[in-house]
Write a protein that holds these residues in place. Structure first.
Motif, PDB file in Angstrom:
ATOM      1  N   ARG A 193      29.029 -13.553  16.125  1.00 11.35           N
ATOM      2  CA  ARG A 193      30.244 -14.268  15.786  1.00 11.35           C
ATOM      3  C   ARG A 193      31.144 -13.348  14.936  1.00 11.35           C
ATOM      4  NH1 ARG A 193      29.894 -20.175  13.170  1.00 11.35           N
ATOM      5  NH2 ARG A 193      29.122 -20.546  15.294  1.00 11.35           N
ATOM      6  N   GLY A 194      32.400 -13.322  15.259  1.00 16.71           N
ATOM      7  CA  GLY A 194      33.341 -12.456  14.546  1.00 16.71           C
ATOM      8  C   GLY A 194      33.514 -11.092  15.180  1.00 16.71           C
ATOM      9  N   ALA A 195      32.767 -10.819  16.251  1.00 14.10           N
ATOM     10  CA  ALA A 195      32.885  -9.524  16.919  1.00 14.10           C
ATOM     11  C   ALA A 195      34.287  -9.337  17.483  1.00 14.10           C
ATOM     12  CB  ALA A 195      31.851  -9.417  18.034  1.00 14.10           C
ATOM     13  N   SER A 196      34.719  -8.101  17.562  1.00  9.28           N
ATOM     14  CA  SER A 196      35.994  -7.778  18.225  1.00  9.28           C
ATOM     15  C   SER A 196      35.664  -7.472  19.689  1.00  9.28           C
ATOM     16  CB  SER A 196      36.678  -6.601  17.541  1.00  9.28           C
ATOM     17  OG  SER A 196      35.761  -5.570  17.223  1.00  9.28           O
ATOM     18  N   ARG A 197      36.006  -8.394  20.573  1.00  4.23           N
ATOM     19  CA  ARG A 197      35.503  -8.373  21.948  1.00  4.23           C
ATOM     20  C   ARG A 197      36.480  -7.801  22.968  1.00  4.23           C
ATOM     21  NH1 ARG A 197      31.109 -12.057  22.113  1.00  4.23           N
ATOM     22  NH2 ARG A 197      30.883 -13.192  20.148  1.00  4.23           N
ATOM     23  N   GLY A 198      37.646  -7.402  22.522  1.00  5.13           N
ATOM     24  CA  GLY A 198      38.629  -6.905  23.458  1.00  5.13           C
ATOM     25  C   GLY A 198      38.398  -5.449  23.837  1.00  5.13           C
ATOM     26  N   SER A 199      39.302  -4.924  24.658  1.00  2.00           N
ATOM     27  CA  SER A 199      39.213  -3.513  25.056  1.00  2.00           C
ATOM     28  C   SER A 199      40.604  -2.998  25.381  1.00  2.00           C
ATOM     29  CB  SER A 199      38.293  -3.340  26.269  1.00  2.00           C
ATOM     30  OG  SER A 199      38.840  -3.978  27.412  1.00  2.00           O
ATOM     31  N   GLY A 306      35.461  -2.700  20.816  1.00  3.50           N
ATOM     32  CA  GLY A 306      35.396  -3.117  19.434  1.00  3.50           C
ATOM     33  C   GLY A 306      34.025  -3.054  18.816  1.00  3.50           C
ATOM     34  N   SER A 307      33.902  -3.691  17.663  1.00  6.00           N
ATOM     35  CA  SER A 307      32.653  -3.740  16.899  1.00  6.00           C
ATOM     36  C   SER A 307      31.886  -5.003  17.253  1.00  6.00           C
ATOM     37  CB  SER A 307      32.963  -3.726  15.398  1.00  6.00           C
ATOM     38  OG  SER A 307      31.851  -4.179  14.643  1.00  6.00           O
ATOM     39  N   PRO A 308      30.548  -4.942  17.347  1.00  2.54           N
ATOM     40  CA  PRO A 308      29.774  -6.149  17.661  1.00  2.54           C
ATOM     41  C   PRO A 308      29.679  -7.127  16.502  1.00  2.54           C
ATOM     42  CG  PRO A 308      28.290  -4.304  17.277  1.00  2.54           C
ATOM     43  CD  PRO A 308      29.685  -3.744  17.252  1.00  2.54           C
ATOM     44  N   VAL A 309      30.185  -6.756  15.321  1.00  2.00           N
ATOM     45  CA  VAL A 309      30.022  -7.635  14.155  1.00  2.00           C
ATOM     46  C   VAL A 309      31.334  -7.954  13.437  1.00  2.00           C
ATOM     47  CG1 VAL A 309      27.643  -6.904  13.741  1.00  2.00           C
ATOM     48  CG2 VAL A 309      29.519  -5.697  12.607  1.00  2.00           C
ATOM     49  N   GLY A 310      32.448  -7.361  13.848  1.00  2.00           N
ATOM     50  CA  GLY A 310      33.676  -7.618  13.105  1.00  2.00           C
ATOM     51  C   GLY A 310      34.888  -6.956  13.724  1.00  2.00           C
ATOM     52  N   ARG A 311      35.970  -6.949  12.986  1.00  2.00           N
ATOM     53  CA  ARG A 311      37.220  -6.384  13.448  1.00  2.00           C
ATOM     54  C   ARG A 311      37.235  -4.868  13.271  1.00  2.00           C
ATOM     55  NH1 ARG A 311      41.185 -10.331  13.849  1.00  2.00           N
ATOM     56  NH2 ARG A 311      42.897  -8.948  13.242  1.00  2.00           N
ATOM     57  N   VAL A 312      38.122  -4.216  14.004  1.00  2.00           N
ATOM     58  CA  VAL A 312      38.284  -2.766  13.881  1.00  2.00           C
ATOM     59  C   VAL A 312      39.612  -2.460  13.214  1.00  2.00           C
ATOM     60  CG1 VAL A 312      36.848  -2.267  15.886  1.00  2.00           C
ATOM     61  CG2 VAL A 312      39.322  -2.538  16.184  1.00  2.00           C
ATOM     62  N   THR A 313      39.700  -1.287  12.612  1.00  2.00           N
ATOM     63  CA  THR A 313      40.942  -0.806  12.027  1.00  2.00           C
ATOM     64  C   THR A 313      41.412   0.427  12.794  1.00  2.00           C
ATOM     65  OG1 THR A 313      39.773   0.606  10.441  1.00  2.00           O
ATOM     66  CG2 THR A 313      40.290  -1.636   9.745  1.00  2.00           C
ATOM     67  N   ALA A 314      42.647   0.790  12.605  1.00  4.87           N
ATOM     68  CA  ALA A 314      43.237   1.901  13.354  1.00  4.87           C
ATOM     69  C   ALA A 314      42.566   3.224  13.005  1.00  4.87           C
ATOM     70  CB  ALA A 314      44.736   1.985  13.063  1.00  4.87           C
ATOM     71  N   MET A 315      42.442   4.087  14.010  1.00  8.82           N
ATOM     72  CA  MET A 315      42.041   5.469  13.765  1.00  8.82           C
ATOM     73  C   MET A 315      43.209   6.222  13.132  1.00  8.82           C
ATOM     74  SD  MET A 315      40.415   6.702  17.356  1.00  8.82           S
ATOM     75  CE  MET A 315      38.992   5.963  18.123  1.00  8.82           C
ATOM     76  N   PRO A 316      42.941   7.184  12.268  1.00  4.53           N
ATOM     77  CA  PRO A 316      44.027   8.038  11.793  1.00  4.53           C
ATOM     78  C   PRO A 316      44.448   9.010  12.892  1.00  4.53           C
ATOM     79  CG  PRO A 316      41.949   8.855  10.965  1.00  4.53           C
ATOM     80  CD  PRO A 316      41.639   7.564  11.671  1.00  4.53           C
ATOM     81  N   ARG A 317      45.726   9.356  12.900  1.00  8.07           N
ATOM     82  CA  ARG A 317      46.191  10.329  13.886  1.00  8.07           C
ATOM     83  C   ARG A 317      45.541  11.682  13.622  1.00  8.07           C
ATOM     84  NH1 ARG A 317      52.180  12.040  15.876  1.00  8.07           N
ATOM     85  NH2 ARG A 317      51.832  11.627  18.104  1.00  8.07           N
ATOM     86  N   PHE A 318      45.147  12.354  14.685  1.00  7.24           N
ATOM     87  CA  PHE A 318      44.483  13.656  14.688  1.00  7.24           C
ATOM     88  C   PHE A 318      43.022  13.573  14.247  1.00  7.24           C
ATOM     89  CE2 PHE A 318      49.044  14.621  13.815  1.00  7.24           C
ATOM     90  CZ  PHE A 318      49.341  15.045  15.089  1.00  7.24           C
ATOM     91  N   LEU A 319      42.454  12.368  14.231  1.00  2.36           N
ATOM     92  CA  LEU A 319      41.006  12.247  14.032  1.00  2.36           C
ATOM     93  C   LEU A 319      40.292  13.014  15.134  1.00  2.36           C
ATOM     94  CD1 LEU A 319      38.563  10.860  12.581  1.00  2.36           C
ATOM     95  CD2 LEU A 319      38.785   9.040  14.290  1.00  2.36           C
ATOM     96  N   ILE A 455      42.005  -5.330  20.893  1.00  4.58           N
ATOM     97  CA  ILE A 455      40.560  -5.376  20.677  1.00  4.58           C
ATOM     98  C   ILE A 455      40.194  -6.524  19.747  1.00  4.58           C
ATOM     99  CG2 ILE A 455      38.630  -4.120  19.622  1.00  4.58           C
ATOM    100  CD1 ILE A 455      39.919  -1.527  20.694  1.00  4.58           C
ATOM    101  N   ASN A 456      40.915  -6.669  18.657  1.00  2.00           N
ATOM    102  CA  ASN A 456      40.584  -7.726  17.694  1.00  2.00           C
ATOM    103  C   ASN A 456      40.889  -9.118  18.223  1.00  2.00           C
ATOM    104  OD1 ASN A 456      39.578  -5.973  15.743  1.00  2.00           O
ATOM    105  ND2 ASN A 456      41.559  -5.731  14.735  1.00  2.00           N
ATOM    106  N   ASP A 457      41.868  -9.238  19.128  1.00  2.00           N
ATOM    107  CA  ASP A 457      42.229 -10.540  19.689  1.00  2.00           C
ATOM    108  C   ASP A 457      41.406 -10.907  20.916  1.00  2.00           C
ATOM    109  OD1 ASP A 457      44.131 -10.667  17.725  1.00  2.00           O
ATOM    110  OD2 ASP A 457      45.849 -10.245  19.051  1.00  2.00           O
ATOM    111  N   GLY A 458      40.511  -9.998  21.329  1.00  2.00           N
ATOM    112  CA  GLY A 458      39.652 -10.301  22.472  1.00  2.00           C
ATOM    113  C   GLY A 458      40.328 -10.146  23.828  1.00  2.00           C
ATOM    114  N   ARG A 459      41.415  -9.391  23.892  1.00  2.00           N
ATOM    115  CA  ARG A 459      42.132  -9.193  25.159  1.00  2.00           C
ATOM    116  C   ARG A 459      41.730  -7.872  25.810  1.00  2.00           C
ATOM    117  NH1 ARG A 459      47.575  -8.481  24.054  1.00  2.00           N
ATOM    118  NH2 ARG A 459      47.256  -8.323  21.804  1.00  2.00           N
ATOM    119  N   ARG A 460      41.981  -7.783  27.092  1.00  2.00           N
ATOM    120  CA  ARG A 460      41.768  -6.542  27.837  1.00  2.00           C
ATOM    121  C   ARG A 460      43.130  -5.975  28.183  1.00  2.00           C
ATOM    122  NH1 ARG A 460      36.775  -7.900  32.051  1.00  2.00           N
ATOM    123  NH2 ARG A 460      35.233  -8.450  30.429  1.00  2.00           N
ATOM    124  N   CYS A 461      43.435  -4.837  27.599  1.00  2.00           N
ATOM    125  CA  CYS A 461      44.779  -4.270  27.739  1.00  2.00           C
ATOM    126  C   CYS A 461      44.702  -2.889  28.355  1.00  2.00           C
ATOM    127  CB  CYS A 461      45.445  -4.168  26.362  1.00  2.00           C
ATOM    128  SG  CYS A 461      45.571  -5.743  25.495  1.00  2.00           S
TER     129      CYS A 461
END
Length: 462
Positions: A193-199, A306-319, A455-461
């Motif tokens: 529950r709470g996983a970020s299920r989108g892609s 996404g993450s199986p346990v929660g929301r994701v945050t943005a990657m930094p540019r040039f990671l 990803i956090n909203d559970g949509r496939r984009c």
């Protein structure tokens, strides 16, 4: 550089099968010599052992991975340190080439390997390590014990099939397995529950335009042929050894969405059919023991999840993220992340063997990249510690945060049988466990925000 088309691949089946039969039935190892397996310090700095090599075969040169023995490298020293680390890779490659070129002499003179090849190699490595120590010492306290990383030995093996392909440089028959004989993997862990299920899927092509080079701007910036094997590139077209972040930001991209100028690259896969590629006399190709026809993938899928346990945050540019270990054959599998399979059998993933796929099925390489970021750094001295994989419970380690996870799937239409291999450092013998992938995030901020929301909203984009 010539690239084998799908149509042409189908006409190569008979030659590939013949090459496969030769790989299984015949050929000796790289060198069969009566020398000590460990002449001098071993990879971990252990004392030499007098393991007689009579009746055994030399597989490769085994040296410790110097970057793993370094302390945190100050930013002001990193450029010089990276250049010396790349030079040490070249030293091993040159020594390996001497073994390959002088195998008859080595067979007649057991002391030649130690006196003419291994001894000088250790001396060059010691000099590079000293320069690394000096570079770090100019900025902070000089590290101690670097000299223990200079030792190299010959790795011998009892397997009489070792090293048969690529003119004695691998792979071998034992590196292949019929995918139908492999048991399916266990079911993946369920998302909580709470996983970020989108892609979010980005379409950057299959390298149809043939961008290759043997550089690695992450590991060896500013060093031509820093990888000693050829890479396929999709996405950013400015990527070479000398590309700066500004170059990447301004570079053209093969991605359909022009907001993605990220660079995605991996070692090419070649047919072992005895046919030369255009790079047969070039660095990263034949000069580094990588031969055979480069295969264009039939499909490349780049998907962020996404993450199986929660929301994701943005990657930094040039990671920058490297997944897998190009030197896993000699380093061990601690950082290995290879996954091989076949279409129709992807519930069966192989780590240290290549799949033999049945007729009508295609070879699949899958890379699931690290999905946790330390929240501060876009790179680290060993190019690993700034990112991590989630723990068994799906959570990131302390101090890390979940970011979108790149899952990269590359499919090849190659003839059935064991007649293919990925490019590798020469001493890694084209082992399947050495497979790896590289990624530099050059999404613009707007598109990255879109990815995270999807990803956090559970949509496939897309």
């Amino acid at each position: 550089m010539r690239r084998t088309s799908r149509k042409k691949r189908s006409t190569l089946a008979d030659r590939a099968i013949a090459a496969s039969a030769a790989l299984i039935l015949g050929g000796g190892g790289l060198v069969a010599v009566n020398v000590y397996a460990s002449a001098g310090e071993g990879p971990s700095g252990s004392p030499p052992t007098r393991t007689q090599n009579a009746g055994r075969q030399l597989s490769t040169i085994d040296c410790p991975e110097a970057v793993n023995g370094l302390p945190e490298v100050p930013d002001r020293a990193r450029g010089e340190v990276d250049r010396e680390l790349a030079a040490m890779d070249t030293q091993i490659t040159d020594a390996y080439r001497q073994f390959a070129d002088r195998k008859e002499q080595l067979a007649r003179d057991p002391g030649l390997a130690e006196n003419a090849v291994l001894g000088p190699l250790r001396g060059k490595r010691a000099a590079s390590l000293d320069r690394i120590g000096i570079a770090i010492g100019r900025v902070t306290e000089r590290p101690e014990g670097l000299e223990s990383l200079a030792g190299c030995s010959l790795r011998a093996d009892d397997d009489q099939g070792r090293g048969q392909g690529q003119g004695g440089n691998g792979p071998e028959a034992a590196d292949f397995v019929d995918i139908r004989s492999v048991r399916p993997d266990a079911d993946p862990p369920r998302k909580r529950r709470g996983a970020s299920r989108g892609s979010f899927t980005t379409d950057c092509g299959r390298n149809e335009n043939g961008k290759f080079n043997p550089d690695n701007v992450i590991v060896a910036p500013g060093v031509s042929n820093g990888a000693h094997h050829m890479h396929d590139y999709v996405g950013n077209q400015a990527n070479d050894a000398f590309a700066s972040d500004d170059d990447l930001a301004d570079g053209a991209t093969t991605c359909r969405n022009q907001g993605d100028r990220s660079t995605y690259y991996w070692p090419v896969l070649r047919l072992q059919n005895g046919q030369d590629e255009d790079d047969v006399d070039a660095d990263g190709g034949g000069r580094d023991q990588n031969t055979g026809e480069i295969q264009t993938p039939s499909r490349v899928t780049l998907r962020f999840v996404g993450s199986p346990v929660g929301r994701v945050t943005a990657m930094p540019r040039f990671l920058r993220i490297i997944t897998g270990d190009a030197k896993a054959f000699t380093n061990g599998d601690a950082n290995a992340n290879a996954s091989w399979s076949c279409t129709g059998f992807e519930d069966r993933q192989l780590k240290d063997t290549y799949p033999i796929c049945p007729e009508g099925s295609q070879v699949v390489r899958t890379f699931a990249f690290q999905n946790c970021w330390d929240g501060q750094n876009t790179d680290s001295a060993n190019h690993r510690t700034h990112v991590a994989f989630a723990q068994d419970d799906g959570r990131c380690p302390n101090g890390f945060r979940a970011v979108p996870q790149l899952v990269q799937r590359i499919v090849y239409d190659v003839p059935p049988g064991p007649g293919f291999a990925v490019d590798s450092f020469p001493e890694q013998l084209h082992k399947p466990i050495t497979d790896h992938g590289d990624f530099i995030n050059v999404f613009d901020e707007r598109l990255m925000r879109t990815m995270v929301r999807c990803i956090n909203d559970g949509r496939r984009c897309r």
